[in-house]
Design a protein around this motif. Sequence first.
Motif, PDB file in Angstrom:
ATOM      1  N   GLY A  87       0.863  -1.356  -0.001  1.00  0.00           N
ATOM      2  CA  GLY A  87      -0.028   0.052  -0.078  1.00  0.00           C
ATOM      3  C   GLY A  87       0.744   1.150  -0.095  1.00  0.00           C
ATOM      4  N   GLY A  88       0.174   2.335  -0.280  1.00  0.00           N
ATOM      5  CA  GLY A  88       0.851   3.656  -0.352  1.00  0.00           C
ATOM      6  C   GLY A  88       2.112   3.771  -1.176  1.00  0.00           C
ATOM      7  N   VAL A  89       3.272   4.465  -0.587  1.00  0.00           N
ATOM      8  CA  VAL A  89       4.405   4.549  -1.289  1.00  0.00           C
ATOM      9  C   VAL A  89       5.102   3.174  -1.770  1.00  0.00           C
ATOM     10  CG1 VAL A  89       5.879   4.646   0.494  1.00  0.00           C
ATOM     11  CG2 VAL A  89       6.496   5.866  -1.609  1.00  0.00           C
ATOM     12  N   TRP A  90       4.879   2.201  -1.009  1.00  0.00           N
ATOM     13  CA  TRP A  90       5.504   0.717  -1.475  1.00  0.00           C
ATOM     14  C   TRP A  90       4.744   0.405  -2.880  1.00  0.00           C
ATOM     15  CZ3 TRP A  90       7.448  -3.289   2.094  1.00  0.00           C
ATOM     16  CH2 TRP A  90       7.832  -2.716   3.250  1.00  0.00           C
ATOM     17  N   ASN A  91       3.262   0.540  -3.209  1.00  0.00           N
ATOM     18  CA  ASN A  91       2.685   0.228  -4.295  1.00  0.00           C
ATOM     19  C   ASN A  91       3.326   1.298  -5.552  1.00  0.00           C
ATOM     20  OD1 ASN A  91       1.429  -1.322  -2.819  1.00  0.00           O
ATOM     21  ND2 ASN A  91      -0.672  -0.571  -3.692  1.00  0.00           N
ATOM     22  N   THR A  92       3.790   2.659  -5.089  1.00  0.00           N
ATOM     23  CA  THR A  92       4.054   3.431  -6.113  1.00  0.00           C
ATOM     24  C   THR A  92       5.367   3.105  -6.631  1.00  0.00           C
ATOM     25  OG1 THR A  92       3.025   5.281  -4.924  1.00  0.00           O
ATOM     26  CG2 THR A  92       4.590   5.954  -6.599  1.00  0.00           C
ATOM     27  N   HIS A  93       6.369   2.649  -5.512  1.00  0.00           N
ATOM     28  CA  HIS A  93       7.788   2.235  -5.868  1.00  0.00           C
ATOM     29  C   HIS A  93       7.716   0.986  -6.643  1.00  0.00           C
ATOM     30  CE1 HIS A  93       9.788   4.856  -2.402  1.00  0.00           C
ATOM     31  NE2 HIS A  93       9.339   5.537  -3.501  1.00  0.00           N
ATOM     32  N   GLY A  94       6.884  -0.060  -6.358  1.00  0.00           N
ATOM     33  CA  GLY A  94       6.665  -1.224  -6.908  1.00  0.00           C
ATOM     34  C   GLY A  94       6.327  -0.968  -8.233  1.00  0.00           C
ATOM     35  N   GLN A  95       5.397  -0.334  -8.723  1.00  0.00           N
ATOM     36  CA  GLN A  95       4.835  -0.040 -10.043  1.00  0.00           C
ATOM     37  C   GLN A  95       6.122   0.769 -10.850  1.00  0.00           C
ATOM     38  OE1 GLN A  95       1.016   1.506 -10.224  1.00  0.00           O
ATOM     39  NE2 GLN A  95       1.037   2.404 -12.200  1.00  0.00           N
ATOM     40  N   MET A  96       6.989   1.367  -9.980  1.00  0.00           N
ATOM     41  CA  MET A  96       8.180   2.266 -10.875  1.00  0.00           C
ATOM     42  C   MET A  96       9.212   0.744 -11.256  1.00  0.00           C
ATOM     43  SD  MET A  96      10.840   4.737  -9.434  1.00  0.00           S
ATOM     44  CE  MET A  96      11.058   3.735  -7.505  1.00  0.00           C
ATOM     45  N   PHE A  97       9.441   0.148 -10.317  1.00  0.00           N
ATOM     46  CA  PHE A  97      10.250  -1.079 -10.704  1.00  0.00           C
ATOM     47  C   PHE A  97      10.034  -1.873 -11.830  1.00  0.00           C
ATOM     48  CE2 PHE A  97      11.108  -5.378 -10.146  1.00  0.00           C
ATOM     49  CZ  PHE A  97      12.458  -5.605 -10.315  1.00  0.00           C
ATOM     50  N   LEU A  98       8.495  -1.980 -11.774  1.00  0.00           N
ATOM     51  CA  LEU A  98       7.846  -3.139 -12.875  1.00  0.00           C
ATOM     52  C   LEU A  98       7.883  -2.365 -14.147  1.00  0.00           C
ATOM     53  CD1 LEU A  98       5.088  -4.729 -10.849  1.00  0.00           C
ATOM     54  CD2 LEU A  98       7.223  -5.671 -11.444  1.00  0.00           C
ATOM     55  N   ALA A  99       7.678  -1.138 -14.073  1.00  0.00           N
ATOM     56  CA  ALA A  99       7.814  -0.167 -15.208  1.00  0.00           C
ATOM     57  C   ALA A  99       9.225  -0.269 -15.934  1.00  0.00           C
ATOM     58  CB  ALA A  99       7.359   1.417 -15.126  1.00  0.00           C
ATOM     59  N   LEU A 100      10.193   0.121 -15.015  1.00  0.00           N
ATOM     60  CA  LEU A 100      11.641  -0.170 -15.501  1.00  0.00           C
ATOM     61  C   LEU A 100      12.049  -1.463 -15.981  1.00  0.00           C
ATOM     62  CD1 LEU A 100      13.218   2.095 -12.533  1.00  0.00           C
ATOM     63  CD2 LEU A 100      12.812   2.592 -14.747  1.00  0.00           C
ATOM     64  N   GLU A 101      11.452  -2.483 -15.367  1.00  0.00           N
ATOM     65  CA  GLU A 101      11.890  -3.822 -15.767  1.00  0.00           C
ATOM     66  C   GLU A 101      11.101  -3.900 -17.395  1.00  0.00           C
ATOM     67  OE1 GLU A 101      12.088  -7.628 -13.401  1.00  0.00           O
ATOM     68  OE2 GLU A 101       9.992  -7.085 -13.588  1.00  0.00           O
ATOM     69  N   SER A 102       9.891  -3.523 -17.340  1.00  0.00           N
ATOM     70  CA  SER A 102       9.278  -3.683 -18.891  1.00  0.00           C
ATOM     71  C   SER A 102       9.882  -2.859 -19.938  1.00  0.00           C
ATOM     72  CB  SER A 102       7.848  -3.225 -18.716  1.00  0.00           C
ATOM     73  OG  SER A 102       7.751  -1.760 -18.752  1.00  0.00           O
ATOM     74  N   MET A 103      10.488  -1.876 -19.564  1.00  0.00           N
ATOM     75  CA  MET A 103      11.566  -1.146 -20.537  1.00  0.00           C
ATOM     76  C   MET A 103      12.767  -1.741 -20.681  1.00  0.00           C
ATOM     77  SD  MET A 103      10.473   2.756 -19.057  1.00  0.00           S
ATOM     78  CE  MET A 103      11.368   3.646 -20.463  1.00  0.00           C
ATOM     79  N   GLY A 104      13.494  -2.459 -19.778  1.00  0.00           N
ATOM     80  CA  GLY A 104      14.640  -3.269 -19.947  1.00  0.00           C
ATOM     81  C   GLY A 104      15.671  -2.336 -19.504  1.00  0.00           C
ATOM     82  N   VAL A 105      15.491  -1.427 -18.635  1.00  0.00           N
ATOM     83  CA  VAL A 105      16.309  -0.411 -18.000  1.00  0.00           C
ATOM     84  C   VAL A 105      16.576  -0.712 -16.351  1.00  0.00           C
ATOM     85  CG1 VAL A 105      16.300   1.079 -19.911  1.00  0.00           C
ATOM     86  CG2 VAL A 105      14.759   1.319 -17.693  1.00  0.00           C
ATOM     87  N   GLU A 106      15.640  -1.796 -15.855  1.00  0.00           N
ATOM     88  CA  GLU A 106      15.713  -1.759 -14.365  1.00  0.00           C
ATOM     89  C   GLU A 106      17.518  -1.801 -13.856  1.00  0.00           C
ATOM     90  OE1 GLU A 106      16.332  -3.161 -10.602  1.00  0.00           O
ATOM     91  OE2 GLU A 106      16.239  -4.563 -12.193  1.00  0.00           O
ATOM     92  N   GLN A 107      17.969  -2.871 -14.236  1.00  0.00           N
ATOM     93  CA  GLN A 107      19.320  -3.213 -13.879  1.00  0.00           C
ATOM     94  C   GLN A 107      20.133  -1.867 -14.194  1.00  0.00           C
ATOM     95  OE1 GLN A 107      21.086  -6.753 -15.487  1.00  0.00           O
ATOM     96  NE2 GLN A 107      19.360  -8.043 -14.411  1.00  0.00           N
ATOM     97  N   LYS A 108      19.959  -0.953 -15.016  1.00  0.00           N
ATOM     98  CA  LYS A 108      20.885   0.126 -15.324  1.00  0.00           C
ATOM     99  C   LYS A 108      20.649   1.079 -14.344  1.00  0.00           C
ATOM    100  CE  LYS A 108      21.413   3.855 -18.646  1.00  0.00           C
ATOM    101  NZ  LYS A 108      20.766   4.291 -19.764  1.00  0.00           N
ATOM    102  N   VAL A 109      19.687   1.187 -13.631  1.00  0.00           N
ATOM    103  CA  VAL A 109      19.247   2.413 -12.793  1.00  0.00           C
ATOM    104  C   VAL A 109      18.912   1.860 -11.250  1.00  0.00           C
ATOM    105  CG1 VAL A 109      18.366   3.822 -14.653  1.00  0.00           C
ATOM    106  CG2 VAL A 109      16.882   2.272 -13.337  1.00  0.00           C
ATOM    107  N   HIS A 110      18.956   0.613 -11.029  1.00  0.00           N
ATOM    108  CA  HIS A 110      18.499   0.117  -9.746  1.00  0.00           C
ATOM    109  C   HIS A 110      19.346   0.613  -8.761  1.00  0.00           C
ATOM    110  CE1 HIS A 110      16.568  -3.105  -7.369  1.00  0.00           C
ATOM    111  NE2 HIS A 110      17.959  -3.321  -6.757  1.00  0.00           N
TER     112      HIS A 110
END
Length: 209
Positions: A87-110
């Motif tokens: 809930g709250g910011v946990w969900n916001t951050h989780g959605q960010m991670f999944l968006a970055l992962e879908s773009m193929g850049v998560e490892q680059k900016v983690h």
Amino acid sequence: MRKLVLSALLVTASLFGFSANAADFQAGKEYVELKNPVPVAEPDKIEVVELFWYGCPHCYQFEPVINPWIKQLPDDVDFKRIPAMFGGVWNTHGQMFLALESMGVEQKVHDAVFNAYHRDGNKLDTPEKMAELLEGQGVDKQAFLKAYNSFGVKSRAEQAKKLAMAYQITGVPVMIVNGKYRFDIGSAGGPERALEVADFLIEKERAAR
């Protein structure tokens, strides 16, 4: 000759010491065996999952310990991170991670995302703040916002929530081996010890095949 014999004895003692420590790992102590195993994404591999939150200080401190371990995992192990979404910011951050992962850049900016939160005090509590940070890391701002708000990412967020419930987690960081075993830094006895538990359970699953 004497040095060689001594060296051999030390190596042998070390090996026996490791085996003894590994043999001490017990269900209900260092790890929990799930009553209802969770199906894995790739059944032909041994799956290792880390559930985390970018805002978690223990997750941040675990990063320099777990990252070298991830890099040396054998080909039959499938490692993945899943954001915990309570809930709250946990969900916001989780959605960010999944968006970055879908773009193929998560490892680059983690690392940059973790550092922004814990080192620079940027709470990244809105998509706009995230996009501004990520733009400085070479991620297209509009492409990120589009991915963040996409149906695909929101669907994956719901899947992540369901997985966390199936794993019965109450905090992070926590690790799951092959959908069967759950443990965390506290139960394992520290960050390095947690990875020893992971290695033990990976070998346990490998031997059972």
